[in-house]
Motif scaffolding. Structure first.
Motif, PDB file in Angstrom:
ATOM      1  N   GLU A  90       0.842  -1.202   0.000  1.00  0.00           N
ATOM      2  CA  GLU A  90       0.000   0.000   0.000  1.00  0.00           C
ATOM      3  C   GLU A  90       0.875   1.248   0.000  1.00  0.00           C
ATOM      4  O   GLU A  90       0.506   2.295  -0.506  1.00  0.00           O
ATOM      5  N   ASP A 112      -0.481  -4.590   3.340  1.00  0.00           N
ATOM      6  CA  ASP A 112      -0.730  -3.263   3.912  1.00  0.00           C
ATOM      7  C   ASP A 112       0.008  -3.291   5.240  1.00  0.00           C
ATOM      8  O   ASP A 112      -0.453  -3.925   6.188  1.00  0.00           O
ATOM      9  N   ILE A 114       0.750  -1.191   7.807  1.00  0.00           N
ATOM     10  CA  ILE A 114       0.064  -0.682   8.995  1.00  0.00           C
ATOM     11  C   ILE A 114      -1.354  -0.308   8.589  1.00  0.00           C
ATOM     12  O   ILE A 114      -1.602   0.765   8.040  1.00  0.00           O
ATOM     13  N   ASP A 115      -2.289  -1.195   8.876  1.00  0.00           N
ATOM     14  CA  ASP A 115      -3.696  -0.978   8.507  1.00  0.00           C
ATOM     15  C   ASP A 115      -4.402  -0.230   9.630  1.00  0.00           C
ATOM     16  O   ASP A 115      -4.299  -0.621  10.783  1.00  0.00           O
ATOM     17  N   GLY A 116      -5.105   0.871   9.260  1.00  0.00           N
ATOM     18  CA  GLY A 116      -5.787   1.644  10.290  1.00  0.00           C
ATOM     19  C   GLY A 116      -4.962   2.843  10.714  1.00  0.00           C
ATOM     20  O   GLY A 116      -4.969   3.246  11.874  1.00  0.00           O
ATOM     21  N   SER A 117      -4.256   3.433   9.736  1.00  0.00           N
ATOM     22  CA  SER A 117      -3.303   4.513  10.059  1.00  0.00           C
ATOM     23  C   SER A 117      -3.922   5.639  10.862  1.00  0.00           C
ATOM     24  O   SER A 117      -3.236   6.297  11.643  1.00  0.00           O
ATOM     25  N   ASN A 206     -18.347   3.109   8.325  1.00  0.00           N
ATOM     26  CA  ASN A 206     -18.203   4.527   8.673  1.00  0.00           C
ATOM     27  C   ASN A 206     -19.536   5.195   8.337  1.00  0.00           C
ATOM     28  O   ASN A 206     -19.754   5.672   7.227  1.00  0.00           O
ATOM     29  N   TYR A 238     -17.308  -0.047  15.004  1.00  0.00           N
ATOM     30  CA  TYR A 238     -16.412   0.369  13.923  1.00  0.00           C
ATOM     31  C   TYR A 238     -15.172   1.006  14.530  1.00  0.00           C
ATOM     32  O   TYR A 238     -15.294   1.963  15.297  1.00  0.00           O
ATOM     33  N   GLY A 240     -12.150   1.669  12.604  1.00  0.00           N
ATOM     34  CA  GLY A 240     -11.281   2.370  11.674  1.00  0.00           C
ATOM     35  C   GLY A 240     -10.077   1.558  11.225  1.00  0.00           C
ATOM     36  O   GLY A 240      -9.209   2.063  10.511  1.00  0.00           O
ATOM     37  N   ALA A 241     -10.000   0.316  11.643  1.00  0.00           N
ATOM     38  CA  ALA A 241      -8.945  -0.579  11.143  1.00  0.00           C
ATOM     39  C   ALA A 241      -9.636  -1.841  10.622  1.00  0.00           C
ATOM     40  O   ALA A 241     -10.235  -2.593  11.412  1.00  0.00           O
ATOM     41  N   PHE A 242      -9.552  -2.062   9.295  1.00  0.00           N
ATOM     42  CA  PHE A 242     -10.255  -3.169   8.643  1.00  0.00           C
ATOM     43  C   PHE A 242      -9.949  -4.499   9.327  1.00  0.00           C
ATOM     44  O   PHE A 242     -10.844  -5.288   9.646  1.00  0.00           O
ATOM     45  N   PHE A 256     -18.840  -6.339   7.865  1.00  0.00           N
ATOM     46  CA  PHE A 256     -18.089  -5.092   7.681  1.00  0.00           C
ATOM     47  C   PHE A 256     -18.404  -4.620   6.275  1.00  0.00           C
ATOM     48  O   PHE A 256     -18.459  -5.419   5.335  1.00  0.00           O
ATOM     49  N   TYR A 258     -17.747  -1.195   3.367  1.00  0.00           N
ATOM     50  CA  TYR A 258     -17.258   0.123   2.956  1.00  0.00           C
ATOM     51  C   TYR A 258     -17.834   0.364   1.567  1.00  0.00           C
ATOM     52  O   TYR A 258     -17.243   0.001   0.553  1.00  0.00           O
ATOM     53  N   LYS A 271     -13.228   2.807  -0.685  1.00  0.00           N
ATOM     54  CA  LYS A 271     -11.872   3.224  -0.264  1.00  0.00           C
ATOM     55  C   LYS A 271     -10.869   2.089  -0.248  1.00  0.00           C
ATOM     56  O   LYS A 271      -9.683   2.281  -0.503  1.00  0.00           O
ATOM     57  N   ARG A 273      -8.502  -1.260  -0.839  1.00  0.00           N
ATOM     58  CA  ARG A 273      -7.755  -1.735  -2.003  1.00  0.00           C
ATOM     59  C   ARG A 273      -7.894  -3.241  -2.165  1.00  0.00           C
ATOM     60  O   ARG A 273      -7.743  -3.993  -1.200  1.00  0.00           O
ATOM     61  N   GLU A 277      -5.877  -5.644   0.698  1.00  0.00           N
ATOM     62  CA  GLU A 277      -6.846  -5.519   1.798  1.00  0.00           C
ATOM     63  C   GLU A 277      -8.037  -6.468   1.564  1.00  0.00           C
ATOM     64  O   GLU A 277      -8.272  -7.384   2.343  1.00  0.00           O
TER      65      GLU A 277
END
Ligand code: AFP
Length: 331
Positions: A90, A112, A114-117, A206, A238, A240-242, A256, A258, A271, A273, A277
């Motif tokens: 990513e 990825d 660091i997922d959930g930056s 979200n 939720y 914020g980190a898949f 889940f 998006y 959003k 990828r 992801e």
């Protein structure tokens, strides 16, 4: 002190995997090292390592120092290391190829780091998502052999950095989850051949974007929260980190999502990828009896046309994903 089955040992006893166990062991040994390094760094991140690098990545997002560092950990882990010869991240515009590693039986790791930056600087849940695909013999500089559908992934998994560090993965023979025993420095088997419940009681999305979705997606969320009966009384969870939101679905069921955003200025393809992801976690979902869908199509059937392409996602328990599709969530 846990004296259970270590990841290394568990791999050696595995059968029916999609790749030779020797290659699986070599690759997962590297993933284990990556997980241990990132776990340690995250536990200290509050002291140094937070904030932005000042750079912007290929997605137009400001790069967090941990994103860049996490990517470097992968590059270092597979340097001079048979049998991986390519990396897709990513955090990198283009694939990275290790010319020194090229030989007959090679693989590409997609990830990825660091997922959930958005959670890094608030000590929130974070993850690492990864998958492995086979490279075609004599593949050269092209990547057509990597753009193949996710159904051709040989390994997929994620590492969850929460109160405990956990690693969940599949090599085509079910999903197993391991917990890092920091005193032993070993990942110990926690759950074997995990089955996702056919339905759950939570949904992850979200909801702030509700005004941008297709009508069908709005109606689906309105239905599962209409509180007419038990099956329409879902709670929102939720973070914020898949990887973290998916982990809940894997263990307790639920969905889940998006969605694509059809409103002006929205994200027309959602959003998340596909290559590093959606496809990895869709393999785990299916291996555990769940599903991963764009709302119209099975994620694992999609052949990519670009390494950073995005798609809408509805992933989790089979019943919830089917219900979402029945609402024509993506028009
Ligand atoms: P990064 O992968 O860039 O860290 O972003 C996190 C993510 O891809 C996924 O983990 C989350 O579910 C989703 O984006 C959060 O997006 P919003 O901030 O738009 O809710």
């Amino acid at each position: 002190m846990s004296a259970g089955i270590t990841l290394k040992r568990h791999i050696k006893t595995k059968s029916a995997t999609a790749l030779p166990v020797a290659d699986l062991a070599l690759i997962m040994e590297r993933i284990e090292l990556i997980a241990a390094r990132i776990t340690r760094q995250l536990s200290l991140a509050g002291l140094d390592g937070l904030g932005y690098t000042g750079e912007t990545n290929v997605h137009g997002e400001k790069v967090k120092k941990l994103d860049e560092w996490g990517n470097k950990v992968f590059l270092e882990a597979f340097e001079h290391r048979d049998p991986v010869c390519s990396l897709i991240s990513e955090e990198m515009d283009e694939p990275h190829h290790y010319s020194s590693n090229c030989r007959e039986n090679n693989y590409c790791v997609l990830y990825d780091p660091i997922d959930g930056s958005s959670n890094t600087d608030v000590n929130g849940s974070l993850g690492t998502i990864f998958a492995v695909k086979k490279r075609a013999p004599g593949h050269g500089a092209g990547i057509d052999d990597i753009l193949v559908p996710g159904s051709q992934q040989l390994i997929a998994g994620y590492i969850l950095y929460g109160p405990a560090a956990q690693l969940a993965y599949s090599a085509g023979a079910g999903v197993d989850i391991f917990t890092l025993d920091r005193t032993l420095g070993e990942f110990i088997l926690w759950k074997e051949n995990v089955k996702m419940p056919p339905h759950g009681t939570t949904y992850a999305v979200n909801q702030g974007n509700v005004g941008k979705w297709h009508d069908g997606a709005r109606k689906f969320v309105a239905h599962i929260t209409s509180r007419k009966d038990k099956r329409t009384s879902y709670s929102l969870r939720y973070c914020g980190a898949f990887a973290a939101d998916f982990h809940r679905c894997l263990l307790e069921g639920g969905i889940f999502m998006y969605p694509a955003e059809v409103a002006e200025g929205g994200k027309p393809k959602g959003k998340l990828r596909l290559m590093y992801e959606l496809a990895p976690l869709s393999m785990l979902a299916e291996q555990a009896g769940g599903r991963g869908s764009t709302g119209k199509q099975r994620i694992l059937d999609i052949a990519a046309t670009a390494i950073h392409e995005r798609h809408p996602i509805y992933i989790g328990s089979a019943e919830e994903v089917a219900l979402a599709e029945s609402f024509k969530v993506e028009g």
